[in-house]
Enzyme design. Structure first.
Site, PDB file in Angstrom:
ATOM      1  N   THR A   1      66.128  29.165  48.884  1.00 19.14           N
ATOM      2  CA  THR A   1      65.659  29.852  47.680  1.00 19.14           C
ATOM      3  C   THR A   1      64.427  29.177  47.084  1.00 19.14           C
ATOM      4  O   THR A   1      64.346  27.945  47.014  1.00 19.14           O
ATOM      5  CB  THR A   1      66.782  29.885  46.634  1.00 19.14           C
ATOM      6  OG1 THR A   1      67.914  30.537  47.200  1.00 19.14           O
ATOM      7  CG2 THR A   1      66.356  30.629  45.388  1.00 19.14           C
TER       8      THR A   1
ATOM      9  N   GLY B   1      71.526  23.037  46.013  1.00 16.20           N
ATOM     10  CA  GLY B   1      72.404  21.960  45.608  1.00 16.20           C
ATOM     11  C   GLY B   1      72.246  20.763  46.515  1.00 16.20           C
ATOM     12  O   GLY B   1      71.908  20.907  47.697  1.00 16.20           O
TER      13      GLY B   1
ATOM     14  N   GLU C   1      74.406  32.892  47.837  1.00 20.89           N
ATOM     15  CA  GLU C   1      74.736  33.629  49.068  1.00 20.89           C
ATOM     16  C   GLU C   1      74.565  35.134  48.897  1.00 20.89           C
ATOM     17  O   GLU C   1      75.265  35.927  49.504  1.00 20.89           O
ATOM     18  CB  GLU C   1      76.169  33.306  49.534  1.00 20.89           C
ATOM     19  CG  GLU C   1      76.360  31.880  49.988  1.00 20.89           C
ATOM     20  CD  GLU C   1      75.281  31.434  50.954  1.00 20.89           C
ATOM     21  OE1 GLU C   1      75.118  32.078  51.990  1.00 20.89           O
ATOM     22  OE2 GLU C   1      74.598  30.446  50.666  1.00 20.89           O
TER      23      GLU C   1
END
Length: 663
Positions: free
Chosen positions: A135, A174, A421
């Site tokens: 992303t 993350g 996701e």
């Protein structure tokens, strides 16, 4: 008065057998109980003070827990399954989630055998720590729009990675912000003067000696996120590249490669093999939904039984909140949904195994349908669960707003699932495209299969209306399934008809996006209902276990029918009278659940540690512990607050002096 003990004595089924059904097997139940006990009794994994910590202290404590968990894995020689269970019960998002859940699977799925032999041993030993950098600041769901570039330089046999514009900054991964040493980075592959689109590369971003960012790498944490503890234990990060060079063989080359001369070569390995990892991740997300929802429902159900409001007469106590129909009508459908999602997760585990077996034989026939159903099921389960956690908070009244209830942090920790996701609305539009394509192929004689098989009967579903005459008719599984099939088929056909009348297909798809989302949601809810029904056809252990699950299955289906009344009425399948019969039957079913409600949440087998909720305590001793929790809060360490002398006393003294001067 021990209210919950009294509630448990009302149970009409074997709770221990229901625990086995929920866990999947006796072996799985014992494994879960063993790992839950291990975590709950280890002081390093304490979490009761989590919501009062500063972000730096919170994150440092998460690192301490992750390091301790890894030490336990090694000293106790835990299996991969045991280690995964243990991490789950630690109940704290951490960099390990991305290392084991995304970084390693990416290398497995997209790396060649040589690359796997190089990188996986390092990753398995945690000699390197990885993340998944896809992303970007300006692009999320539109992966093909990513702007980070990886340009091949044949003179040095290296790729050069760059962040050409601000919106190309990697944003949200993350484990990236402070921990990861390596990242699987998605970037546009530029070679031989051409753009070959987005590919994956393994890029080292921090030194293995002192953890400093490598030259040309700018990396950091994106900041505090929603909630107190929640997802703030995770170091979601940003990442920029300025002419960062790395060897050609760090491009993940299972599906495509670049030669030393800079020629792009498509592998003979079918690209569809990459779908296996996607199905695995979505399967895990659905099982997580049942887990999080069951925790919220446990808290709300136990507290609804403990809490009493109004209706006291003489020496009789006030009425338990759970006895009010307004409470039951909001709570019991969520209880039923938790069980429905559990059986759905079990089915998706089978689906994953089936897909992988087919892929090994180069059988890609089920992939379009599997891609669509897993996308849609990820969407509806995460959206429903996040909304349900918030509903459970409301069901607990004012006390639900306290962090001591466990619900605010549960919500803050779960709600990102609606976006990661795949954005949930975007995923439903993917399902809608599959439905439209399936309908278009019917004319060519192509019969749909799997979860879309009912569309092969679309003509009958579009013309035959519901035959329910009395309330009991709604308990017929065939009647319920036909209702959901007819709703889904009619909504899909209506969309297909209008798209066909549009100036062009894409314009029609854009104009009807809201209706298409409704059709996709109907298709996915049909899948959940049918999976719940299929699960009840098996032999299940224990006294009255199946009968209780049958009641919950009927509640799940009928609560959807009453919640989606508009769909069933606008398509002409149901009448207002039949909707009223469904509502009346739901009330009957709620009364059947009522004496079993506390036992049904006990069957989830969540420990007090795992729930982290004063309201959801197994012993029901809520009010004493709420009071004690308040006494222990850092705000109450001194009877006079810090800042009194500086800010409160001068105000009071000034007003006192003014008052006295007027006397």
């Amino acid at each position: 008065m021990n209210t919950l003990a009294q509630e448990r004595r009302k149970a009409e089924f074997d709770v221990e057998s229901m625990k086995v059904v929920w866990a999947g097997s006796m072996e799985q139940l014992h494994l879960s109980q063993r790992m839950a006990h291990l975590v709950a009794n280890d002081p390093v994994f304490r979490k009761d003070f989590r919501v009062t910590q500063s972000r730096p202290d919170l994150f440092k404590n998460t690192l301490r827990k992750a390091a301790h968990a890894w030490k336990l894995v090694q000293t106790l020689r835990l299996t991969e399954e045991e280690a995964t269970k243990m991490r789950n019960y630690i109940d704290e998002p951490a960099y390990t989630d991305l290392h084991w859940g995304m970084f390693i699977p990416s290398i497995k799925g997209q790396g060649t055998e040589v690359q796997q032999q190089k990188w996986l041993p390092l990753a398995y030993k945690q000699a390197i720590l990885g993340c998944y950098a896809q992303t970007e600041l300006g692009h999320g769901s539109n992966v093909q729009g990513l702007e980070t570039t990886a340009t091949f330089d044949p003179s040095t046999d290296e790729f050069i990675m760059n962040t050409p514009v601000l919106t190309a900054t990697k944003w949200w991964p993350g484990a990236l912000g402070k921990v990861a040493t390596h990242a699987v980075v998605y970037a546009r592959l530029l070679t031989d003067g051409k753009d070959y689109g987005v590919h994956a590369f393994i890029v080292q971003i921090r030194s293995l000696e002192d953890h400093q960012p490598l030259p040309g790498v700018i990396v950091g944490d994106i900041g505090v996120k929603f909630g107190n503890g929640g997802y703030n234990t995770m170091d979601n990060g940003f990442l920029r590249f300025n002419n960062v060079r790395f060897p050609r063989d760090q491009m993940l080359m299972r599906l495509a490669s670049v030669t030393k001369e800079g020629k792009y070569v498509q592998s003979d390995v079918p690209r569809q093999l990459g779908y296996g990892a996607m199905v695995y991740v979505r399967k895990s997300i659905v099982m997580d939904a049942s887990n999080y929802l069951s925790r919220a429902v446990t808290i709300a159900t136990r507290y609804s039984a403990v809490r009493r409001q109004f209706g006291a007469q003489g020496d009789k106590p006030e009425i338990q909140v759970i006895d009010y129909m307004t409470q039951q009508s909001r709570l019991f459908p969520l209880l039923a949904t938790a069980y429905a999602y559990r059986f759905l997760g079990v089915w998706m585990a089978w689906l994953y195994s089936d897909v992988m077996a087919r892929l090994e034989k180069n059988d890609f026939s089920t992939l379009p349908e599997v891609h669509a159903c897993t996308a849609g099921l990820k969407s509806i389960t995460t959206s429903t669960t996040s909304d349900a956690i918030e509903e459970c908070r409301k069901l607990c009244g004012g006390h639900g707003y306290l962090c001591a209830s466990g619900l605010p942090e549960l919500y803050a920790g779960y709600v990102p699932a609606c976006t990661y996701e795949g954005d949930n609305v975007v995923l439903l539009l993917q399902v809608a495209r599959f439905l439209m394509k399936t309908l278009s192929l019917l004319g060519a004689g192509k019969k749909p299969a799997g979860t879309a098989a009912y569309l092969g009967n679309v003509r009958q579903l579009a013309t035959q209306n519901c035959q329910v005459i009395k309330g009991a008719d709604w308990l017929n599984p065939t009647t319920l399934q036909h209702a959901f099939e007819a709703r889904s088929a009619r909504l899909a056909v209506n969309c297909a008809t209008q798209i066909a009348e549009a100036s062009n297909q894409e314009a029609g798809f854009t104009e009807l996006s809201m209706e298409l989302v409704d059709a996709a949601r109907a298709h996915c809810e049909l899948i959940v209902v049918t999976r719940f029904m299929e699960a009840l056809k098996r032999e299940l252990p224990g006294r009255e276990v199946k009968s209780q699950l049958q009641v919950l299955c009927n509640i799940y289906a009928l609560s959807l029918i009453t919640a989606r009344t508009g769909d069933f009425l606008v398509t002409g399948y149901l009448s207002h009278e039949q909707i009223d019969l469904a509502k009346a039957k739901l009330r009957d079913l709620f009364r059947q659940v009522r004496p079993n409600a506390v036992a049904l949440v006990d069957a989830f087998d969540h420990s007090d540690y795992y729930l982290g909720s004063t309201l959801g305590r197994y012993d029901g001793n809520v009010y004493t512990n709420l009071y004690n929790d308040a006494l222990k809060d850092p705000m109450n360490q001194s009877p006079v607050t810090e800042g009194y002398e500086e800010f409160i006393r001068p105000v009071i003294k000034q007003q006192l002096q003014l008052s006295r001067s007027k006397i």
